[in-house]
Design a protein around this motif. Structure first.
Motif, short mmCIF file in Angstrom:
data_model
loop_
_atom_site.label_atom_id
_atom_site.label_comp_id
_atom_site.label_asym_id
_atom_site.label_seq_id
_atom_site.Cartn_x
_atom_site.Cartn_y
_atom_site.Cartn_z
N ASP F 49 0.66 -1.36 0.21
CA ASP F 49 0.31 0.21 -0.17
C ASP F 49 0.77 1.15 0.38
O ASP F 49 0.45 1.75 -0.97
N CYS F 50 2.15 1.10 0.63
CA CYS F 50 3.10 2.01 1.03
C CYS F 50 3.84 2.61 -0.43
O CYS F 50 3.34 4.11 -0.91
N ASP F 65 10.38 8.38 -15.98
CA ASP F 65 10.80 6.72 -15.95
C ASP F 65 12.21 6.61 -16.14
O ASP F 65 12.09 5.18 -14.62
N ASP F 66 12.29 6.76 -16.17
CA ASP F 66 14.18 7.22 -16.42
C ASP F 66 14.79 6.74 -14.98
O ASP F 66 14.70 6.22 -13.86
N PHE F 69 12.70 4.10 -12.78
CA PHE F 69 13.36 2.49 -12.61
C PHE F 69 15.36 2.77 -11.67
O PHE F 69 15.65 2.13 -10.44
N LEU F 72 13.93 2.42 -8.14
CA LEU F 72 13.70 1.65 -8.12
C LEU F 72 15.01 0.59 -8.30
O LEU F 72 15.09 -0.96 -7.27
N ILE F 84 11.26 -7.91 -5.04
CA ILE F 84 11.14 -8.29 -7.11
C ILE F 84 9.35 -8.34 -7.60
O ILE F 84 8.65 -7.52 -7.92
N PRO F 85 8.86 -8.39 -6.50
CA PRO F 85 7.26 -9.03 -6.72
C PRO F 85 6.66 -7.18 -5.95
O PRO F 85 5.62 -7.05 -6.89
N ILE F 87 8.43 -4.81 -6.91
CA ILE F 87 9.07 -3.79 -7.96
C ILE F 87 8.18 -4.53 -9.11
O ILE F 87 7.87 -3.08 -10.31
N ARG F 88 7.14 -5.35 -8.82
CA ARG F 88 6.47 -5.61 -11.01
C ARG F 88 5.00 -4.37 -10.03
O ARG F 88 4.72 -3.88 -11.19
N ARG F 89 4.52 -4.65 -8.33
CA ARG F 89 3.45 -3.78 -8.87
C ARG F 89 3.55 -2.52 -8.55
O ARG F 89 2.62 -2.09 -9.55
N VAL F 91 5.59 -1.22 -10.48
CA VAL F 91 5.35 -0.61 -12.45
C VAL F 91 4.63 -0.48 -12.76
O VAL F 91 3.96 -0.22 -13.45
N ASP F 92 3.73 -1.76 -12.32
CA ASP F 92 2.44 -2.19 -12.62
C ASP F 92 1.67 -0.60 -12.43
O ASP F 92 0.58 0.22 -13.02
N LEU F 94 2.96 2.16 -11.99
CA LEU F 94 2.85 3.45 -12.81
C LEU F 94 2.58 3.22 -14.19
O LEU F 94 2.41 4.41 -14.38
N ASP F 95 2.72 1.91 -14.86
CA ASP F 95 2.18 1.65 -15.53
C ASP F 95 0.59 2.48 -15.95
O ASP F 95 -0.01 2.87 -17.27
#
Lengths: 109, 109, 109, 109, 109, 109
Positions: F49-50, F65-66, F69, F72, F84-85, F87-89, F91-92, F94-95
């Protein structure tokens, strides 16, 4: 060192330190219960300085040895064997406090 | 799932589960104090399922709302803002328990 | 999502992902031992996605149920009761893998 | 200090200490594999005393230097750069053990 | 000790150490911002050696005292009172660096 | 839920929430730098959540974006593969924010 930090003029840090002290003051829960909570929290998070602080405060609030070990047992079960080195130090601090009490000396932070 | 795990025949895991239950049983400290300790420990370690369990057990042991929030305040100060999402869930679970109590229903694990 | 991240062009992240894969490749220690280490590490650090990954890889490398539970027992003792919710999920994933194997289907990541 | 703690009469703590010892005893997994798991778990959780213990036990169980570094590499990748100070201490302990072995002395806990 | 570890021939560890150095090199974010991020991350994870490293690097990159305390305040709020012992050490290291600077000496890692 | 918690009347919790907001307000460090610090701290502590909160705030403060990353990457190196899990969330999230921006919609908390 706390005075040094507080003198640095960062208001957020200063206020956090005040909140930290107040969290353990008697409210609907008494000081003793709150200090034991602080001890359990510090033990599962493995913070040596915090543990030493709360052990001394527990002794000052009259926590008995049996109460102390029941609190540490909760921390040990919740936090696992990685808490053992910290439980050793907690018991060592407790023993030093009891030694002082036997000699009629005050237990101070 | 606990039954599934216990049926797997690993003696160490089985015995740990037994120790885990016993750690919160009344000793020199009462159940209520131990459950609040469990709640604080689970919150600073940010374990959702553990928090839900201890909130329900706290309600069953008669912890009042004010006691509950004082315990959570200790956890918040010790563990910082990363505990906030878990404090939200703890309060949500508390509210659900109180709702059940208002309707005269039992609060069950 | 891994492809999305790798396509972002950050060389550090890309290289870390490569190191991560290589850490579990057969060296003087075999894949099976390394995957069990990965499982234990993920369980004590309570990373759900990592646990699921390593359970599946353990099954693929031929870890037996008894070996699996002995590894989880080490994690449980080291990490304490807060690992229990993750141990439940690990066993649930194991059961799903075994079900697939019983039906002659492949266990895939 | 372990004797001091065990003599305190808290049954939960006593039993946990027994479970802790048993978790690393040979089962379907051998001692060597379990000690390496203990080393990886202790390293990602950054418990200095636990790391020292498992490094010595790994040496006693015949873990080679290459196996040792592959285990530490898994811990480093899983746990990140904050494990580096502990990896340094682990290697320092390893070097002291090897020095003792070169002199024909026993490596003891 | 880093040289000792790198000489052990484990390619994964060697490459991780290289990635670790590169993560703080100037990119689209400058060194100063990255070192402050490293300081905050090390503080919330309570890694003493990492904190000392990043405090020195922050001083080398020209972080002012006020910037330093604002960064530590973020860490304190996010990580809670268990970060306080590490914040004390960070400030102590900062004071030692400033003392060196007052005497016209170089602040070195 | 924040309103519910604040209405409970616990002064300590109320004040902590105020300090939490203020920690990220512009001081000698700008909002953007502070939000990136919050993102890195949340990622190494693996608080979903944070992370979502700070990703959105970073986007609102104009983090590219740069830059995102690179921040991250620091978190990944410090905290290891268990981040990593998260970081995936991140980026999701962010997208999703970028998608909203492309459609000319506001990115809101």
């Amino acid at each position: 060192m706390n005075e040094r930090i507080l003198s640095a003029g960062n208001l957020g840090i200063k206020r956090f330190f005040a909140l930290d002290s107040r969290a353990y003051e008697k409210g609907v829960l008494d000081d003793k219960t709150k200090e034991m909570m602080g001890l359990v929290a510090s033990t599962v998070l493995r913070c040596s300085d915090c543990i030493t602080y709360h052990v001394i405060r527990c002794v000052q609030e009259g926590v008995s040895d049996d109460e102390f070990f029941e609190a540490l047992n909760v921390a040990l079960i919740v936090g696992g064997s990685i808490t053992i080195p910290h439980i050793r130090r907690a018991v060592d601090t407790l023993d030093q406090c009891r030694e002082k009490q036997r000699k009629g000396r005050q237990v101070k932070l």
